[in-house]
Design a protein around this motif. Structure first.
Motif, PDB file in Angstrom:
ATOM      1  N   GLN A   2       0.896  -1.267  -0.006  1.00  7.19           N
ATOM      2  CA  GLN A   2       0.134  -0.140   0.159  1.00  7.19           C
ATOM      3  C   GLN A   2       0.970   1.384  -0.049  1.00  7.19           C
ATOM      4  OE1 GLN A   2      -2.673   0.427   3.456  1.00  7.19           O
ATOM      5  NE2 GLN A   2      -4.081   1.841   2.134  1.00  7.19           N
ATOM      6  N   LEU A   3       0.424   2.110  -0.985  1.00  8.77           N
ATOM      7  CA  LEU A   3       0.992   3.472  -0.824  1.00  8.77           C
ATOM      8  C   LEU A   3      -0.025   4.499  -0.531  1.00  8.77           C
ATOM      9  CD1 LEU A   3       3.333   3.143  -4.159  1.00  8.77           C
ATOM     10  CD2 LEU A   3       3.999   2.864  -1.905  1.00  8.77           C
ATOM     11  N   SER A  20       3.365  13.573   1.062  1.00 10.63           N
ATOM     12  CA  SER A  20       3.900  12.503   1.537  1.00 10.63           C
ATOM     13  C   SER A  20       3.326  11.231   0.916  1.00 10.63           C
ATOM     14  CB  SER A  20       3.746  12.524   3.005  1.00 10.63           C
ATOM     15  OG  SER A  20       4.260  13.496   3.848  1.00 10.63           O
ATOM     16  N   CYS A  21       3.965  10.133   1.098  1.00  5.37           N
ATOM     17  CA  CYS A  21       3.629   9.075   0.453  1.00  5.37           C
ATOM     18  C   CYS A  21       4.216   7.880   1.351  1.00  5.37           C
ATOM     19  CB  CYS A  21       4.136   8.719  -0.997  1.00  5.37           C
ATOM     20  SG  CYS A  21       3.808   7.080  -1.787  1.00  5.37           S
ATOM     21  N   ALA A  22       3.252   7.359   2.309  1.00  8.74           N
ATOM     22  CA  ALA A  22       3.657   6.199   3.106  1.00  8.74           C
ATOM     23  C   ALA A  22       3.580   4.905   2.579  1.00  8.74           C
ATOM     24  CB  ALA A  22       3.033   6.392   4.514  1.00  8.74           C
ATOM     25  N   ALA A  23       4.549   4.087   2.809  1.00  8.28           N
ATOM     26  CA  ALA A  23       4.608   2.844   2.098  1.00  8.28           C
ATOM     27  C   ALA A  23       4.548   1.837   3.308  1.00  8.28           C
ATOM     28  CB  ALA A  23       5.697   2.481   1.359  1.00  8.28           C
ATOM     29  N   SER A  24       3.462   0.582   2.907  1.00 10.88           N
ATOM     30  CA  SER A  24       3.440  -0.478   3.741  1.00 10.88           C
ATOM     31  C   SER A  24       3.750  -1.669   2.967  1.00 10.88           C
ATOM     32  CB  SER A  24       2.240  -0.457   4.478  1.00 10.88           C
ATOM     33  OG  SER A  24       1.026  -0.467   3.558  1.00 10.88           O
ATOM     34  N   GLU A  25       4.360  -2.723   3.717  1.00 13.39           N
ATOM     35  CA  GLU A  25       4.867  -3.981   2.924  1.00 13.39           C
ATOM     36  C   GLU A  25       5.815  -3.799   1.601  1.00 13.39           C
ATOM     37  OE1 GLU A  25       1.581  -6.698   2.244  1.00 13.39           O
ATOM     38  OE2 GLU A  25       0.410  -5.762   3.745  1.00 13.39           O
ATOM     39  N   LEU A  26       6.331  -2.666   1.590  1.00 14.40           N
ATOM     40  CA  LEU A  26       7.645  -2.581   0.606  1.00 14.40           C
ATOM     41  C   LEU A  26       8.533  -1.447   1.405  1.00 14.40           C
ATOM     42  CD1 LEU A  26       7.839   0.424  -1.065  1.00 14.40           C
ATOM     43  CD2 LEU A  26       6.009  -0.657  -2.379  1.00 14.40           C
ATOM     44  N   THR A  27       9.754  -1.928   1.086  1.00 17.42           N
ATOM     45  CA  THR A  27      10.615  -0.592   1.742  1.00 17.42           C
ATOM     46  C   THR A  27      11.106   0.549   0.585  1.00 17.42           C
ATOM     47  OG1 THR A  27      11.617  -2.270   3.054  1.00 17.42           O
ATOM     48  CG2 THR A  27      13.065  -0.289   2.653  1.00 17.42           C
TER      49      THR A  27
END
Length: 125
Positions: A2-3, A20-27
């Protein structure tokens, strides 16, 4: 994966906003990251990108006004937008991709695997 893009809103011409763009399940540090935008009635266009090697590219219209960066500790991509113009009004999307070149920023949409939902920026004159 998810971005989550945020930070959009209303600004006056000449003003600034930071997306801002917060990432989940990727680095974010392991991906080429980018920002695109789409204005009403227009195609999605490239704004800025940062490669996995931290090389940066801007579209001509944004060089010197916008700054792309990422903070690995927060797993977040940013777009600092300065000297905003009414024609900057658009939905801004963040994207992530890790195929292809390690060094070269990805400047076309098909190079990206994941997209955020977009955040609306409205600039008044």
């Amino acid at each position: 994966v998810q971005l989550q893009a945020s930070g959009g809103g209303m600004a006056q011409a000449g003003g600034s906003l930071r997306l801002s763009c917060a990432a989940s399940e990727l680095t974010v540090g392991d991906y080429g990251m980018g920002w695109f935008r789409q204005a009403p009635g227009k195609e999605r266009e490239f704004v800025a990108a940062i490669s996995r090697a931290d090389r940066i590219s801007y579209a001509d219209d944004f060089e010197g006004r916008f700054i792309i960066s990422r903070e690995n500790a927060k797993n977040t991509l940013y777009l600092q937008m300065n000297s905003l113009k009414p024609e900057d009004t658009a939905v801004y999307y963040c994207a992530a991709g890790n195929s292809g070149s390690y060094y070269h920023p990805k400047v076309v949409p098909y190079e990206y695997d994941y997209w955020g939902q977009g955040t609306l920026v409205t600039v008044s004159s």
